[in-house]
Write a protein that holds these residues in place. Structure first.
Motif, PDB file in Angstrom:
ATOM      1  N   UNK A   1       0.836  -1.201   0.000  1.00 32.21           N
ATOM      2  CA  UNK A   1       0.000   0.000   0.000  1.00 32.21           C
ATOM      3  C   UNK A   1       0.873   1.255   0.000  1.00 32.21           C
ATOM      4  N   UNK A   2       1.975   1.214   0.751  1.00 31.56           N
ATOM      5  CA  UNK A   2       2.888   2.366   0.762  1.00 31.56           C
ATOM      6  C   UNK A   2       3.523   2.563  -0.601  1.00 31.56           C
ATOM      7  N   UNK A   3       3.904   1.462  -1.250  1.00 28.15           N
ATOM      8  CA  UNK A   3       4.488   1.554  -2.594  1.00 28.15           C
ATOM      9  C   UNK A   3       3.509   2.182  -3.564  1.00 28.15           C
ATOM     10  N   UNK A   4       2.276   1.682  -3.571  1.00 27.25           N
ATOM     11  CA  UNK A   4       1.294   2.207  -4.533  1.00 27.25           C
ATOM     12  C   UNK A   4       0.982   3.662  -4.254  1.00 27.25           C
ATOM     13  N   UNK A   5       0.814   4.024  -2.990  1.00 30.15           N
ATOM     14  CA  UNK A   5       0.513   5.416  -2.650  1.00 30.15           C
ATOM     15  C   UNK A   5       1.641   6.341  -3.072  1.00 30.15           C
ATOM     16  N   UNK A   6       2.888   5.898  -2.864  1.00 31.06           N
ATOM     17  CA  UNK A   6       4.030   6.720  -3.233  1.00 31.06           C
ATOM     18  C   UNK A   6       4.192   6.792  -4.745  1.00 31.06           C
ATOM     19  N   UNK A   7       3.900   5.700  -5.460  1.00 30.60           N
ATOM     20  CA  UNK A   7       3.958   5.700  -6.921  1.00 30.60           C
ATOM     21  C   UNK A   7       2.971   6.703  -7.500  1.00 30.60           C
ATOM     22  N   UNK A   8       1.784   6.765  -6.922  1.00 31.38           N
ATOM     23  CA  UNK A   8       0.723   7.574  -7.508  1.00 31.38           C
ATOM     24  C   UNK A   8       0.720   9.017  -7.017  1.00 31.38           C
ATOM     25  N   UNK A   9       1.361   9.280  -5.870  1.00 26.47           N
ATOM     26  CA  UNK A   9       1.376  10.645  -5.344  1.00 26.47           C
ATOM     27  C   UNK A   9       2.708  11.346  -5.553  1.00 26.47           C
ATOM     28  N   UNK A  10       3.809  10.578  -5.542  1.00 26.55           N
ATOM     29  CA  UNK A  10       5.116  11.155  -5.843  1.00 26.55           C
ATOM     30  C   UNK A  10       5.894  11.679  -4.661  1.00 26.55           C
ATOM     31  N   UNK A  11       5.236  11.901  -3.512  1.00 21.58           N
ATOM     32  CA  UNK A  11       5.930  12.380  -2.324  1.00 21.58           C
ATOM     33  C   UNK A  11       5.455  11.591  -1.112  1.00 21.58           C
ATOM     34  N   UNK A  12       6.335  11.479  -0.122  1.00 20.07           N
ATOM     35  CA  UNK A  12       5.951  10.755   1.090  1.00 20.07           C
ATOM     36  C   UNK A  12       4.852  11.490   1.849  1.00 20.07           C
ATOM     37  N   UNK A  13       4.831  12.818   1.764  1.00 17.89           N
ATOM     38  CA  UNK A  13       3.794  13.575   2.479  1.00 17.89           C
ATOM     39  C   UNK A  13       2.415  13.289   1.888  1.00 17.89           C
ATOM     40  N   UNK A  14       2.317  13.273   0.554  1.00 19.82           N
ATOM     41  CA  UNK A  14       1.024  12.973  -0.079  1.00 19.82           C
ATOM     42  C   UNK A  14       0.626  11.526   0.151  1.00 19.82           C
ATOM     43  N   UNK A  15       1.606  10.623   0.090  1.00 15.97           N
ATOM     44  CA  UNK A  15       1.308   9.205   0.332  1.00 15.97           C
ATOM     45  C   UNK A  15       0.831   9.004   1.755  1.00 15.97           C
ATOM     46  N   UNK A  16       1.470   9.690   2.706  1.00 14.79           N
ATOM     47  CA  UNK A  16       1.075   9.571   4.104  1.00 14.79           C
ATOM     48  C   UNK A  16      -0.338  10.106   4.323  1.00 14.79           C
ATOM     49  N   UNK A  17      -0.644  11.238   3.688  1.00 12.84           N
ATOM     50  CA  UNK A  17      -1.977  11.820   3.813  1.00 12.84           C
ATOM     51  C   UNK A  17      -3.036  10.883   3.238  1.00 12.84           C
ATOM     52  N   UNK A  18      -2.712  10.259   2.133  1.00 13.56           N
ATOM     53  CA  UNK A  18      -3.659   9.343   1.487  1.00 13.56           C
ATOM     54  C   UNK A  18      -3.951   8.132   2.365  1.00 13.56           C
ATOM     55  N   UNK A  19      -2.926   7.590   3.045  1.00 10.35           N
ATOM     56  CA  UNK A  19      -3.094   6.375   3.846  1.00 10.35           C
ATOM     57  C   UNK A  19      -3.388   6.662   5.312  1.00 10.35           C
ATOM     58  N   UNK A  20      -3.351   7.940   5.694  1.00  2.79           N
ATOM     59  CA  UNK A  20      -3.601   8.276   7.094  1.00  2.79           C
ATOM     60  C   UNK A  20      -2.467   7.865   8.001  1.00  2.79           C
ATOM     61  N   UNK A  21      -1.237   7.920   7.487  1.00  3.66           N
ATOM     62  CA  UNK A  21      -0.056   7.527   8.246  1.00  3.66           C
ATOM     63  C   UNK A  21       0.909   8.700   8.342  1.00  3.66           C
TER      64      UNK A  21
END
Length: 302
Positions: free
Chosen positions: A13-33
């Motif tokens: 899930x972290x891989x996919x979120x980071x692939x689609x958002x491009x930044x750890x901050x956006x990926x974290x916001x998307x996953x609530x982490x």
């Protein structure tokens, strides 16, 4: 058992979120982490696989080829999870698709038909727009997926390469230049030429190539699309220089296409939002296009 492969859904899930958002901050916001949780998951996944999945490029994380391949292989997993978490009653998913006329009118309609025949629970709404409007519609979340032939980068929009092509000359089969394997700019000197209209950036590129070669063709007509330019060439009115994708597939029976020797190259892109995950139906349609696009002269997949 020693040597047994194990999997971690949070890492995927972290891989996919980071692939689609491009930044750890956006990926974290998307996953609530937290951002650190995203970084730990990626580091753990890289250590388990023994591969580098992301490289830092100017403050932005760029996925490696290995990350792209893994993310693609994860599609069935996340689609299965969507079905599990989704409503029990089947719902009709809609793809809001947009493309300029050259791609929409002949190329995409055929693929839309075969895609919907294979997926009767899907629905597609096709909007035909200029290339600039294709980008704008995806940027403004009025379309889920676009197909475009211009490299127009805007904030919030991601361009994924689909096809690449060399510039081509199109002419009737009995044209004198049809005997050549490659057309050079000097061959067009004093030749009747059908040009793309001046609103196209490719028009200026072609004029620069011709000027540098001291080649002065006689422009006898202009057209706003490659299909229209090739149709005019087929009548014997003159030669045209165009992107052969996808027109070469539909006109190769009555028109000859020859490589035009020049630095002009064309790329076709899938246009998606960089601010939200690409819908499963859009990913499915992209896979359908990649799988079912036939081999064509002067163009190849990327």
């Amino acid at each position: 058992m020693a040597g047994r492969t194990w999997h971690s859904l949070p890492e995927y899930e972290a891989l996919r979120a980071l692939m689609e958002s491009g930044t750890t901050s956006k990926a974290a916001l998307r996953l609530g982490l937290s951002q650190s949780a995203i970084s730990r998951s990626i580091s753990s996944l890289e250590a388990r696989l023994g591969r580098i999945l992301f490289e830092r490029d100017g403050g932005r994380l760029r996925p490696t080829f290995e990350a792209t391949q893994l993310n693609r292989r994860l599609d069935p997993l996340f689609e299965a999870l969507d079905r599990i978490d989704g409503p029990i009653e089947p719902t009709q998913e809609t793809l809001r698709l947009t493309a300029p006329p050259t791609y929409a009118h002949r190329f995409l309609v055929g693929h839309i038909a075969t895609f919907l025949q294979a997926n009767p629970h899907f629905f597609i709404s096709l909007e035909v727009n200029s290339s600039e409007d294709v980008i704008r519609r995806v940027q403004e979340d009025r379309s889920d997926l676009g197909v475009s032939g211009i490299d127009l980068t805007r904030q919030g929009v991601k361009l994924t390469p689909y096809r690449q092509s060399a510039a081509a000359c199109a002419m009737p089969k009995d044209h004198d230049l049809a005997q050549l394997d490659t057309i050079h700019p000097t061959h067009l000197h004093n030749q009747p030429l059908i040009a793309l209209s001046r609103r196209h950036s490719r028009r200026a590129q072609l004029e620069k190539v011709l000027t540098n070669s001291r080649s002065v063709p006689r422009i006898v007509a202009e057209a706003s699309t490659s299909f229209a330019a090739v149709d005019l060439a087929q009548t014997g009115l003159g030669v045209t220089v165009i992107n052969p994708f996808p027109v070469v597939h539909y006109r190769s029976d009555d028109v000859v296409f020859r490589k035009f020797e020049s630095p002009i190259e064309y790329r076709t892109y899938f246009v998606t939002s960089d601010n939200k995950p690409t819908p499963a139906i859009a990913r499915a349609f992209i896979r359908h296009l990649r799988l079912h696009t036939v081999r064509m002269q002067l163009t190849e997949p990327t």
